[in-house]
Scaffold this motif. Structure first.
Motif, short mmCIF file in Angstrom:
data_model
loop_
_atom_site.label_atom_id
_atom_site.label_comp_id
_atom_site.label_asym_id
_atom_site.label_seq_id
_atom_site.Cartn_x
_atom_site.Cartn_y
_atom_site.Cartn_z
N ALA A 33 76.62 21.49 65.03
CA ALA A 33 76.08 20.97 63.75
C ALA A 33 77.36 22.03 62.63
N PHE A 34 78.15 22.78 63.47
CA PHE A 34 78.63 24.03 62.65
C PHE A 34 79.83 22.90 63.01
N ASP A 35 80.86 22.85 63.84
CA ASP A 35 81.66 22.38 63.65
C ASP A 35 81.78 20.59 62.90
N GLU A 36 80.55 20.69 62.55
CA GLU A 36 80.95 19.50 61.14
C GLU A 36 81.15 19.68 59.81
N LEU A 37 79.75 21.16 60.09
CA LEU A 37 80.20 22.23 58.40
C LEU A 37 81.38 22.44 58.46
#
Length: 160
Positions: A33-37
């Motif tokens: 999720a953080f990578d995508e954000l």
């Protein structure tokens, strides 16, 4: 570690990516999720500070062996549009215990234990109707279990 009581005065708005998994598997989902954000940050308008991200959790963690949510977010002001597949959260003004934690990510649970004891010793208890926040900035070391990493943990509280 140190804890201070902080009262927010305005509605805060966040845009981010939802991770949803069993608590025991949440780490990998949160990482994705953080990578995508971060990779899609250019799609988010009006980010207050691109060096600050938040991990936001609903009050469903304690004793929950089922699926839980975690939101990897940026704070925005004002909210203008919501990129496809992302979520937005509005957090109302409230009282938080803000714990300043320095240490490896694998030991973050110790900060929550410290906060729990501090609340008991100082006449507070968790207000489990509100979201919890973890604030990460340039002092947060991502991707390793570094002793120098720093973060803030914001837990909703009320007087006993």
């Amino acid at each position: 570690m140190r804890v201070e009581i902080v009262e927010t005065e305005r509605i805060s708005t966040y845009i981010g990516v939802r991770a949803c998994a069993y608590f025991s598997d949440l780490g990998a989902a949160v990482g994705r999720a953080f990578d995508e954000l971060i990779s899609r940050s250019d799609e988010i308008k009006n980010i207050r500070n691109t060096n600050v991200t938040y991990g936001i959790t609903p009050p469903n963690y304690k004793g929950n062996n089922g699926v839980v949510d975690f939101y990897s977010c940026y704070e925005v002001d004002p909210i203008e549009s919501l990129p496809h597949g992302m979520v937005h959260l509005h957090l109302l003004p409230r009282v938080y215990a803000m714990t300043h934690y320095k240490g490896p990510a694998s030991q973050t649970g110790n900060a929550y234990d410290f906060t729990t004891q501090w609340l008991k010793d100082n006449g507070y208890e968790y207000d489990d109707v509100a979201y919890y926040l973890e604030r990460y900035d340039e002092k947060t070391v991502v991707g390793s279990d570094d002793d120098r990493s720093e973060m803030q943990i914001w837990t909703p509280v009320k007087k006993r």
